[in-house]
Each structure stands twice: as structure tokens, then as C-alpha cells.
Write an enzyme that holds these catalytic residues in place. Structure first.
Site, PDB file in Angstrom:
ATOM      1  N   GLU A 172      17.253  16.174  24.142  1.00 49.55           N
ATOM      2  CA  GLU A 172      15.886  15.949  23.684  1.00 49.55           C
ATOM      3  C   GLU A 172      15.870  15.365  22.276  1.00 49.55           C
ATOM      4  O   GLU A 172      16.852  15.440  21.547  1.00 49.55           O
ATOM      5  CB  GLU A 172      15.091  17.253  23.709  1.00 49.55           C
ATOM      6  CG  GLU A 172      15.832  18.490  23.252  1.00 49.55           C
ATOM      7  CD  GLU A 172      16.355  18.446  21.849  1.00 49.55           C
ATOM      8  OE1 GLU A 172      15.624  17.971  20.957  1.00 49.55           O
ATOM      9  OE2 GLU A 172      17.500  18.871  21.620  1.00 49.55           O
ATOM     10  N   GLU A 314      19.914  16.404  21.162  1.00 50.87           N
ATOM     11  CA  GLU A 314      20.208  15.122  21.806  1.00 50.87           C
ATOM     12  C   GLU A 314      20.985  15.275  23.118  1.00 50.87           C
ATOM     13  O   GLU A 314      21.246  14.298  23.799  1.00 50.87           O
ATOM     14  CB  GLU A 314      21.012  14.178  20.894  1.00 50.87           C
ATOM     15  CG  GLU A 314      20.379  13.849  19.580  1.00 50.87           C
ATOM     16  CD  GLU A 314      21.233  12.919  18.734  1.00 50.87           C
ATOM     17  OE1 GLU A 314      22.273  12.418  19.224  1.00 50.87           O
ATOM     18  OE2 GLU A 314      20.872  12.686  17.566  1.00 50.87           O
TER      19      GLU A 314
END
Length: 347
Positions: A172, A314
Site C-alpha cells: 500500500e 509498499e
């Protein structure tokens, strides 16, 4: 309003005796490969075979902005979200570098970034809006937006599966999304905000005090929540809700998925509240250094594979776990047994 229905069955244990026999009869002492043996059993169950395989693994990075960022809960400005999305698309972020080194595909999804990208090769447009509303003062999204996010997460899994992917990892990007994750952990599992709330992108002591005060105000808006959809509607980000839908979609499709760190873990919390059977398909990548993640893992009774002090997000931790799942498949499928190698087993 129709709720997005997910049809998830617990994984079958019909092959357990054969899987355990195959694992135990490899040329090694019983249990000598430790957690790899657990992974081999889990992957064999999910894929329904004695020879599970990892093909075309993919990390899907969902990006979205959060209205609560206006309260000053992050050390970075909101513009960093769209700037990092461009970095992902151009292959320059940590998740890109790690994924390239490990043979993992990267997909970037705009779930609701406060920026107009226009048509951009390498970016999936699933935008639900220009960021959520400020959950300190009102629900982050509408119930309809939450349902759409869940459905669009499932769609990304279906697309990956159609391209031959048998393992998914999730990541994310979204300034202030540690605030959303802390609120989801607090509401769904009753973890005190003092435990659930950390420094995120690097707040100083004064910033952390302010962040906790803002989150306390946000939490006071609602009584206890037990419904995953309601919690996402009140406090989630578009990227978190879409990740939850992707996790549910992966379980529905019979695909193993890797949960990254704290924020991805909050999406998993919501997904598990929606359909508890999602648990059978989840692998927990690592123990994040972000405050609250240890409590989250303990409540989930989850044993992460790695503990590297990561707190980037991430999907970086999830990508780093992929080789361990590959290794589990390799030993189960390629390692000789005592019988085939002519090696004497345990007396």
C-alpha cells in the site's frame, strides 16, 4: 444496497495425511525444515496437490489518500502519495527494486489518490475518489464506496489469476494510512490507542502526542464496531478497503496471499471479520517495527516469517517472503525421499 458476497470455504484437509507423509519422508530428520514444512503443508492444502507451485507471483500495491491527513497526523505532506505512485510506475521504489531482484511482478492500483494521473501506462485506474473524507469528523467513505472497493479488489485478483498468478502479495501507499490502520485495530480488536498508534513516517514526540489526540477524537465518533465493512466505512482508506477485497477474492479463488505489515494487516483484520475462512490462505510476511503491529500479530495468533525491523510498507516485507514460499514448494516437489534416494530412515 447489495453487499459484495464472497464465497470462501475452509481449505480441504483431505490430502493432509499424504502431504505429511511426503514431508516427513524427505531425506531429513522429522521437522528439520521447521517453518518451511508448515508452508509446504499450507500451500499443498490451498492448491489441493502434493506438488504445489509458485507461478508468476505478483505484488499489488494499492494507493489512496486519507482526509485525516488534514489534521497533521503525518510527518509528510499528502502530495507524497501521488509522487510515490509515479515512482512505483517508473520502477524506482524499494518494492520495485526488491521485486525485480526476486522475480516478482509489480502492479500499481490507484484506489483513490488525490491527484489526476490521466491515462498512465503501468497504473490501474480503480479510483473511488480523491481521497477519503476526514474520519476524525465523519465516516471516511460511504457504504456504497466500501462495497465498490471490495469488489474492485476482487477484480484485481481475478485479473492476476487469469494471467497465471498462483501467489499474491499486497502492499500500500497513502499518507496518513497508519492512522486508519490504528483506528481499525482499536475498533475491531479493542487494542488501546496508546498501543495501536505509532510514529508512522517518523513523527517526533510532539507529533505523536498530537496524532494520538486526533485518533482519540476520531474513535469517539463511534461505539464498538465488530463488522468489518462498517469499520472500513468509518475509518478505512480506499486502498485498505480494496486490499481487504483482494484478500477475500484471493481466498475465494484458492490463491495464497502474503500479508505485509501493519497497514496491510489492518486490511486483513477487516477481511477476517467479513469472512473468517480467509485465514487459511494467508501467510504473514514479517513483524513490522511500527507500533501496534506486535499486538496485531499476537491477537491474530500469527507467526510472521521474518523480523527485519522493516516499517516501509509498499509490500516490501511481503516480497521478501516470496523466496521462502518458493523454497517450501521446491523441497516438497524436488527433494528426494528416503525411499527414492536409498537412504536409511529414522530407526
Amino acid at each position: 444496497m447489495m453487499r459484495t458476497a464472497f464465497h470462501i470455504l475452509p481449505v480441504s484437509t483431505a490430502l493432509d495425511a499424504e502431504l505429511r507423509h511426503a514431508i516427513d519422508r524427505k531425506t531429513k530428520p522429522l521437522g528439520a525444515l521447521g517453518r518451511l514444512e508448515d508452508l509446504a503443508l499450507q500451500l499443498g492444502r490451498i492448491q489441493g496437490t502434493l506438488r504445489p507451485v509458485i507461478q508468476r507471483p505478483r505484488v499489488i500495491v494499492f494507493a489512496g489518500d486519507h482526509g485525516i491527513a488534514a489534521e497533521g497526523v503525518s510527518a509528510y505532506p499528502q502530495e507524497v502519495t501521488w509522487q510515490m505512485v509515479m515512482n512505483f510506475v517508473h520502477g524506482g521504489a524499494a518494492v520495485n527494486a526488491l521485486a525485480r531482484s526476486l522475480g516478482v511482478d509489480v502492479e500499481v492500483v490507484d484506489a483513490g489518490v488525490a491527484h489526476d494521473f490521466g491515462p498512465l501506462p503501468g497504473l490501474v485506474d480503480a479510483k473511488l475518489g480523491h481521497g477519503t473524507r476526514n474520519c476524525a469528523t465523519e465516516p471516511a467513505m460511504t457504504a456504497e464506496q466500501c462495497e465498490t472497493a471490495l469488489a474492485r479488489g476482487r477484480e484485481r485478483v481475478q485479473a492476476a489469476r487469469a494471467e497465471g498468478c498462483t501467489l499474491l502479495a499486497f502492499g500500500e501507499m497513502g499518507i496518513a494510512n497508519t492512522s486508519a490502520a490504528s483506528l481499525l485495530l482499536h475498533k475491531l480488536r479493542r487494542v488501546p490507542l496508546g498501543v495501536a498508534t505509532g510514529r508512522g513516517t517518523g513523527l517526533d514526540d510532539a507529533g505523536l502526542v498530537h496524532k494520538r489526540a486526533v485518533l482519540a477524537r476520531a474513535a469517539a465518533r463511534t461505539d464498538g464496531l465488530t463488522d468489518g465493512r462498517e469499520a472500513l466505512t468509518e475509518y478505512g482508506g480506499f486502498e485498505i478497503a480494496m486490499m481487504a477485497g483482494a484478500m477475500l477474492g484471493a481466498a475465494e479463488a484458492g490463491i495464497a496471499f502474503i500479508v505485509d505489515g501493519f497497514i496491510t494487516g489492518s486490511a486483513y483484520l477487516a477481511a477476517q471479520c467479513i469472512e473468517p475462512a480467509v485465514r487459511d490462505h494467508a501467510v504473514f510476511a514479517h513483524r513490522s517495527a511500527e507500533a501496534g503491529h506486535g499486538a496485531m500479530l499476537e491477537l491474530l495468533q500469527a507467526q510472521p516469517l521474518l523480523d527485519l525491523g522493516l516499517r516501509l510498507g509498499e509490500g516490501t516485507g511481503a516480497v521478501l517472503a516470496v523466496p521462502l514460499l518458493r523454497a517450501a514448494c521446491a523441497f516438497l516437489g524436488e527433494m528426494a525421499s528416503f525411499d527414492s534416494a536409498g537412504v536409511s530412515g529414522q530407526a
